[in-house]
Every structure is written in structure tokens, then in C-alpha cells.
Design a protein around this motif. Structure first.
Motif, PDB file in Angstrom:
ATOM      1  N   LYS A   1      37.648  67.805  32.050  1.00 60.77           N
ATOM      2  CA  LYS A   1      37.339  66.510  32.642  1.00 60.77           C
ATOM      3  C   LYS A   1      36.885  66.696  34.086  1.00 60.77           C
ATOM      4  CE  LYS A   1      38.529  64.559  28.904  1.00 60.77           C
ATOM      5  NZ  LYS A   1      38.380  65.835  28.223  1.00 60.77           N
ATOM      6  N   VAL A   2      36.004  65.796  34.532  1.00 62.49           N
ATOM      7  CA  VAL A   2      35.484  65.838  35.897  1.00 62.49           C
ATOM      8  C   VAL A   2      35.783  64.510  36.573  1.00 62.49           C
ATOM      9  CG1 VAL A   2      33.481  66.252  37.353  1.00 62.49           C
ATOM     10  CG2 VAL A   2      33.617  67.332  35.099  1.00 62.49           C
ATOM     11  N   ASN A   3      36.574  64.549  37.629  1.00 61.43           N
ATOM     12  CA  ASN A   3      36.858  63.361  38.428  1.00 61.43           C
ATOM     13  C   ASN A   3      35.920  63.379  39.638  1.00 61.43           C
ATOM     14  OD1 ASN A   3      39.284  62.240  37.028  1.00 61.43           O
ATOM     15  ND2 ASN A   3      40.103  64.237  37.548  1.00 61.43           N
ATOM     16  N   ALA A   4      34.954  62.460  39.670  1.00 64.87           N
ATOM     17  CA  ALA A   4      33.977  62.395  40.751  1.00 64.87           C
ATOM     18  C   ALA A   4      34.406  61.321  41.745  1.00 64.87           C
ATOM     19  CB  ALA A   4      32.591  62.090  40.191  1.00 64.87           C
ATOM     20  N   LEU A   5      34.796  61.739  42.943  1.00 63.19           N
ATOM     21  CA  LEU A   5      35.377  60.838  43.933  1.00 63.19           C
ATOM     22  C   LEU A   5      34.517  60.766  45.190  1.00 63.19           C
ATOM     23  CD1 LEU A   5      39.056  62.184  43.784  1.00 63.19           C
ATOM     24  CD2 LEU A   5      38.089  60.292  42.466  1.00 63.19           C
ATOM     25  N   PRO A   6      34.568  59.648  45.919  1.00 62.42           N
ATOM     26  CA  PRO A   6      33.930  59.615  47.238  1.00 62.42           C
ATOM     27  C   PRO A   6      34.516  60.721  48.126  1.00 62.42           C
ATOM     28  CG  PRO A   6      34.607  57.419  46.561  1.00 62.42           C
ATOM     29  CD  PRO A   6      35.189  58.366  45.565  1.00 62.42           C
ATOM     30  N   ARG A   7      33.748  61.169  49.108  1.00 66.20           N
ATOM     31  CA  ARG A   7      34.160  62.324  49.914  1.00 66.20           C
ATOM     32  C   ARG A   7      35.544  62.130  50.527  1.00 66.20           C
ATOM     33  NH1 ARG A   7      32.533  67.712  51.080  1.00 66.20           N
ATOM     34  NH2 ARG A   7      34.333  68.334  52.265  1.00 66.20           N
ATOM     35  N   GLU A   8      35.863  60.935  51.021  1.00 69.06           N
ATOM     36  CA  GLU A   8      37.187  60.742  51.641  1.00 69.06           C
ATOM     37  C   GLU A   8      38.314  60.927  50.648  1.00 69.06           C
ATOM     38  OE1 GLU A   8      36.005  56.977  52.653  1.00 69.06           O
ATOM     39  OE2 GLU A   8      34.919  57.648  54.400  1.00 69.06           O
ATOM     40  N   GLU A   9      38.128  60.398  49.444  1.00 66.90           N
ATOM     41  CA  GLU A   9      39.166  60.547  48.422  1.00 66.90           C
ATOM     42  C   GLU A   9      39.274  61.996  47.955  1.00 66.90           C
ATOM     43  OE1 GLU A   9      39.087  57.707  45.233  1.00 66.90           O
ATOM     44  OE2 GLU A   9      38.293  56.126  46.527  1.00 66.90           O
ATOM     45  N   PHE A  10      38.149  62.682  47.909  1.00 66.86           N
ATOM     46  CA  PHE A  10      38.169  64.101  47.541  1.00 66.86           C
ATOM     47  C   PHE A  10      38.941  64.903  48.588  1.00 66.86           C
ATOM     48  CE2 PHE A  10      36.130  68.299  48.145  1.00 66.86           C
ATOM     49  CZ  PHE A  10      36.478  68.882  46.941  1.00 66.86           C
ATOM     50  N   ASP A  11      38.670  64.644  49.864  1.00 67.06           N
ATOM     51  CA  ASP A  11      39.393  65.337  50.938  1.00 67.06           C
ATOM     52  C   ASP A  11      40.884  65.038  50.872  1.00 67.06           C
ATOM     53  OD1 ASP A  11      37.083  66.484  51.897  1.00 67.06           O
ATOM     54  OD2 ASP A  11      36.727  64.933  53.415  1.00 67.06           O
ATOM     55  N   GLN A  12      41.202  63.784  50.524  1.00 67.00           N
ATOM     56  CA  GLN A  12      42.608  63.419  50.431  1.00 67.00           C
ATOM     57  C   GLN A  12      43.282  64.137  49.274  1.00 67.00           C
ATOM     58  OE1 GLN A  12      44.402  61.428  52.693  1.00 67.00           O
ATOM     59  NE2 GLN A  12      45.972  62.496  51.518  1.00 67.00           N
ATOM     60  N   TRP A  13      42.553  64.297  48.169  1.00 67.54           N
ATOM     61  CA  TRP A  13      43.102  65.023  47.023  1.00 67.54           C
ATOM     62  C   TRP A  13      43.403  66.470  47.407  1.00 67.54           C
ATOM     63  CZ3 TRP A  13      40.993  69.232  44.304  1.00 67.54           C
ATOM     64  CH2 TRP A  13      41.698  69.591  43.147  1.00 67.54           C
ATOM     65  N   LEU A  14      42.488  67.105  48.124  1.00 66.07           N
ATOM     66  CA  LEU A  14      42.727  68.476  48.577  1.00 66.07           C
ATOM     67  C   LEU A  14      43.943  68.542  49.498  1.00 66.07           C
ATOM     68  CD1 LEU A  14      39.106  69.755  49.342  1.00 66.07           C
ATOM     69  CD2 LEU A  14      40.605  70.516  47.491  1.00 66.07           C
ATOM     70  N   ALA A  15      44.048  67.554  50.400  1.00 64.50           N
ATOM     71  CA  ALA A  15      45.197  67.532  51.313  1.00 64.50           C
ATOM     72  C   ALA A  15      46.499  67.351  50.543  1.00 64.50           C
ATOM     73  CB  ALA A  15      45.019  66.403  52.334  1.00 64.50           C
ATOM     74  N   ASP A  16      46.483  66.504  49.522  1.00 61.98           N
ATOM     75  CA  ASP A  16      47.683  66.296  48.704  1.00 61.98           C
ATOM     76  C   ASP A  16      48.067  67.569  47.964  1.00 61.98           C
ATOM     77  OD1 ASP A  16      47.907  63.669  49.481  1.00 61.98           O
ATOM     78  OD2 ASP A  16      46.768  62.887  47.778  1.00 61.98           O
ATOM     79  N   MET A  17      47.072  68.296  47.473  1.00 60.76           N
ATOM     80  CA  MET A  17      47.350  69.548  46.774  1.00 60.76           C
ATOM     81  C   MET A  17      47.969  70.575  47.722  1.00 60.76           C
ATOM     82  SD  MET A  17      46.533  69.411  43.485  1.00 60.76           S
ATOM     83  CE  MET A  17      46.004  70.997  42.842  1.00 60.76           C
ATOM     84  N   LYS A  18      47.442  70.651  48.933  1.00 61.15           N
ATOM     85  CA  LYS A  18      47.993  71.598  49.915  1.00 61.15           C
ATOM     86  C   LYS A  18      49.407  71.191  50.319  1.00 61.15           C
ATOM     87  CE  LYS A  18      43.507  72.874  51.839  1.00 61.15           C
ATOM     88  NZ  LYS A  18      42.636  72.816  53.027  1.00 61.15           N
ATOM     89  N   GLU A  19      49.630  69.891  50.458  1.00 60.36           N
ATOM     90  CA  GLU A  19      50.965  69.411  50.799  1.00 60.36           C
ATOM     91  C   GLU A  19      51.943  69.721  49.675  1.00 60.36           C
ATOM     92  OE1 GLU A  19      53.165  65.217  52.065  1.00 60.36           O
ATOM     93  OE2 GLU A  19      50.983  65.360  51.997  1.00 60.36           O
ATOM     94  N   PHE A  20      51.471  69.626  48.463  1.00 59.39           N
ATOM     95  CA  PHE A  20      52.294  69.978  47.306  1.00 59.39           C
ATOM     96  C   PHE A  20      52.725  71.442  47.405  1.00 59.39           C
ATOM     97  CE2 PHE A  20      53.211  71.285  43.004  1.00 59.39           C
ATOM     98  CZ  PHE A  20      53.746  70.163  42.393  1.00 59.39           C
ATOM     99  N   GLU A  21      51.811  72.306  47.862  1.00 55.71           N
ATOM    100  CA  GLU A  21      52.119  73.727  48.016  1.00 55.71           C
ATOM    101  C   GLU A  21      53.215  73.940  49.050  1.00 55.71           C
ATOM    102  OE1 GLU A  21      51.813  77.984  48.235  1.00 55.71           O
ATOM    103  OE2 GLU A  21      51.298  76.524  46.695  1.00 55.71           O
ATOM    104  N   GLU A  22      53.147  73.196  50.151  1.00 55.79           N
ATOM    105  CA  GLU A  22      54.102  73.377  51.234  1.00 55.79           C
ATOM    106  C   GLU A  22      55.483  72.838  50.866  1.00 55.79           C
ATOM    107  OE1 GLU A  22      52.367  71.407  54.527  1.00 55.79           O
ATOM    108  OE2 GLU A  22      50.685  72.816  54.718  1.00 55.79           O
ATOM    109  N   GLU A  23      55.511  71.691  50.216  1.00 56.87           N
ATOM    110  CA  GLU A  23      56.793  71.047  49.937  1.00 56.87           C
ATOM    111  C   GLU A  23      57.372  71.439  48.585  1.00 56.87           C
ATOM    112  OE1 GLU A  23      56.311  66.889  50.384  1.00 56.87           O
ATOM    113  OE2 GLU A  23      55.844  66.977  52.529  1.00 56.87           O
ATOM    114  N   GLY A  24      56.499  71.872  47.676  1.00 53.44           N
ATOM    115  CA  GLY A  24      56.968  72.215  46.338  1.00 53.44           C
ATOM    116  C   GLY A  24      57.288  70.966  45.532  1.00 53.44           C
ATOM    117  N   LYS A  25      57.736  71.174  44.316  1.00 53.78           N
ATOM    118  CA  LYS A  25      58.078  70.054  43.447  1.00 53.78           C
ATOM    119  C   LYS A  25      59.429  70.303  42.805  1.00 53.78           C
ATOM    120  CE  LYS A  25      57.903  66.516  40.682  1.00 53.78           C
ATOM    121  NZ  LYS A  25      58.143  65.155  41.175  1.00 53.78           N
TER     122      LYS A  25
END
Length: 379
Positions: A235-259
Motif C-alpha cells: 500500500k502507498v499512503n500519499a500525504l502532503p509534505r507536512e504530514e509526511f514530515d510529521q510521520w517521519l518525526a513520529d517514527m523517530k520518536e517511536f524509536e527513542e521512546e519505544g513501545k
């Protein structure tokens, strides 16, 4: 006789309907409804080639029909002998020149567009290193799933590709086992993923088209690669640039905080997963799976194994018997878990979701700061 003619008409009608239905497709899956620059160029080539073909076929059909009607025995008589044109230089020049012209009309845009789509100069700098201003995704194709690594961010995910709209997204393609082919019909493509080399190209996803398709496009493997080739989707989620940047930031934050698992079943499932499944799968967004897909944001995904509706029941079925869903997959026989353990692992995996609210807090802070600045400027 009447029944035979009725059947003939029925089959003729079904044939015509089949031709028209062959061109039908969803906006997020059809190459005939392009959703980006490359898709539109390829659609233009499809229309151009079909137009030339119809012109040739129509001309031949009309000429043949006229010749048949004018040369009927009842009209010209038994003794009629048509004019012999063998060796007529004028006719030979005409029916040689016209096909050459048609081929040139088709060849020039085809060659130009082909080389244009292979132009990835913007992906690297003059020094030959990856351009940090470009979105670059390293795609690795496995039997029968996909891995996506974002070059500059170091974020790794699988099965669900996230891209920004209205800009070039560059792809480096390679195969991990056999030859596959990366294809997103609505956006354009396709290009082979080879084991012994890397193919590169780019796609552009139109934001308006993406919004009409609910931000979701479908990708497929377009090269026969084994028993489950037809099930090798993504699947391909095509997002506006701001939402894409936010998704990347959320993924990196997930790495730092863990689950950390929330429910008791999920907590037990996490422990079982760490002891049994971690050898093949990763749940951190910066590490690829050793042999299986990265499962960092599994709870956010659209489908299970690329083919099943995303719910816990289907996930349990997949873990229990993956061979019945995707024949010849590498997960079959890898895990020796009982039913209770499988249910707890499924509960844990369904909780693997990236926290998307953190970005909303930051946006709110920036909005408040901007409002304060505006008020200060007015005063």
C-alpha cells in the motif's frame, strides 16, 4: 437455428462487454486513471499508440470494404480484370513512407519519455552522494513482501509505503532473492528489482488525485516470482509534505521512546514475541527485519500480509497457518507457538501503533506562538 443465433448474439454481447470491462479500474489501482507526472506520460503513450493502431486498422478496413463493394461480380461482370499495380513506384513509396512516419511519431515521444523517467540526477549531488533535499526510498523486494528504507532518515518500514505528494520521490530498487518488479499502476512504473544490481527511477504523486483516492494507492509485483506472486501487494499512503514530515518525526520518536504493551495479554505477547519472533522481525523503525518484515507500525497498517483485512482475527489466522494464505512463504514452520501464545502475540502486534498525537501538540504550540507574534506585531 434460432437457438444457435440467440447463443451467438449472447456470446458476442459478452465479448463486447468484456472488452469494455477490461478498461475499468479503481482510481487507486488503474493505470488508465493516472495520479502523477509519470503515470500521465505513460497514459499519453498508451493513447498515442492505440490511436495509431486504430488509424491503421480503420484505414485498412475501409479500403478493404470499398474494394469488396466495388468489385462485386454482380456489379463488374464475370470478365472483369482489375488493374494490375505490381511494381507501381508511387504506391510503393506511399505504403513504405506512411508506416515510417507513423513509427517516427510513436518513437520520438516514447524514447524521450523513457529517458526522462530514468533521469535521477537530482537524487545525487555533484560529489556523487545522496542529495539531502530529495526524498529517496531504498526498496528491497522479498518473497513475498516489500521493505522500504528512507535514505536520509534511516526509517525502515514494510508493506506500507509513505510518500509526499507534488514532488519527486526517488526509488532505488533491488531484489533480495529472485527478480521482482516494483509497480504502482496509478502513479507509473514499472521497474524490475534485480538481485545483482540496483535500478533507480522516480515517481510524482499528484495531491489532488491522492485526496480523491483517500490518500491510498496500491502497489504490486509485476514479475512472476513464485507461487504467491499474485499476493505480493503493498500500500502507498500519499500525504502532503507536512504530514509526511510529521510521520517521519513520529517514527523517530517511536524509536527513542519505544513501545510498551498496554493490556495484560499484549504484555505477555511482547515477551513471547521477543523470545520467538525477534530473530526474523524487528519492531524498531531503524532496523530491517533479519528475514521477515519490519513490524514497527504494524497496528497502523491497512492489510495483514498484504492481502487480509487488518483485524486481530485475521492476524491470528495468518500466524497459525501462513501457508494456506501465501504459499511458499518463509514464515511457514518458523514459529512453534500454541493457540494461547498466538493470540497474545496478535494482541501485542495490534498495539504497535506510532503515536500520531505528539505532532498535533507541536502544531498547536506553533500556532499559539504565531498568534502571539501577530498580536504583538499589531500592538
Amino acid at each position: 437455428m434460432k437457438n444457435s443465433w440467440t447463443k451467438t448474439k449472447f456470446y458476442m454481447l459478452m465479448s463486447v462487454l468484456a472488452i469494455f470491462l477490461a478498461g475499468c479500474g479503481k482510481e487507486n489501482l488503474s493505470a488508465l486513471q493516472p495520479a502523477g507526472e509519470i503515470g500521465k506520460q505513460q497514459f499519453f503513450l498508451i493513447v498515442l499508440s492505440i490511436s495509431i493502431m486504430l488509424l491503421v486498422v480503420g484505414t485498412v478496413a475501409i479500403t478493404f470494404t470499398i474494394a469488396v463493394l466495388k468489385s462485386r461480380r454482380s456489379k463488374v461482370g464475370e470478365a472483369f480484370v482489375p488493374k494490375q499495380v505490381a511494381g507501381n513506384h508511387k504506391l510503393e513509396v506511399i505504403w513504405t513512407t506512411i508506416p515510417i512516419i507513423l513509427l517516427i511519431i510513436l518513437a520520438i515521444p516514447t524514447v524521450w519519455i523513457t529517458f526522462k523517467q530514468a533521469d535521477v540526477e537530482d537524487m545525487v549531488t555533484e560529489d556523487g552522494v545522496a542529495n539531502k533535499d530529495s526524498v529517496i526510498v531504498n526498496v528491497t523486494a522479498y518473497q513475498y513482501w516489500w521493505e522500504f528504507e528512507y535514505e536520509h532518515e534511516g526509517v525502515v518500514t514494510s508493506q506500507d509505503l509513505v510518500v509526499p505528494t507534488d514532488e519527486k520521490v526517488f526509488f532505488n530498487l533491488k531484489g533480495a532473492d529472485v527478480k521482482h518488479s516494483f509497480w504502482i499502476p496509478s502513479a507509473g512504473g514499472k521497474l524490475d528489482t534485480n538481485v545483482d544490481g540496483i535500478n533507480s527511477f522516480y515517481l510524482v504523486f499528484d495531491d489532488d488525485k491522492a485526496e480523491n483516492a483517500d490518500r491510498l494507492f496500491y502497489g504490486k509485483c509485476a514479475e512472476l516470482c513464485g507461487p504467491s506472486h499474485a499476493l505480493m501487494d503493498f500500500k502507498v499512503n500519499a500525504l502532503p509534505r507536512e504530514e509526511f514530515d510529521q510521520w517521519l518525526a513520529d517514527m523517530k520518536e517511536f524509536e527513542e521512546e519505544g513501545k510498551t504493551a498496554d493490556s495484560s495479554d499484549a504484555k505477555e505477547g511482547q515477551e513471547i514475541f521477543n523470545n520467538s519472533c525477534m530473530g526474523c522481525h524487528s519492531v524498531t523503525p531503524t532496523n530491517p527485519g533479519a528475514a521477515g518484515p519490519n513490524l514497527t507500525n504494524f497496528g497502523d497498517r491497512e492489510l495483514i500480509a498484504g492481502v487480509l483485512e487488518h483485524n486481530e482475527e485475521n492476524l491470528i489466522d495468518w500466524i497459525k497457518d501462513p501457508e494456506s494464505i501465501k504459499p511458499d512463504n518463509k514464515m511457514t514452520g518458523a514459529y512453534q507457538l500454541n493457540d494461547d501464545e498466538i493470540e497474545k502475540v496478535a494482541a501485542y502486534l495490534m498495539e504497535l501503533k506510532v503515536d500520531k498525537n505528539s505532532g498535533d501538540v507541536e502544531k498547536m504550540k506553533k500556532a499559539i506562538e504565531a498568534e502571539d507574534n501577530d498580536e504583538g506585531g499589531d500592538n
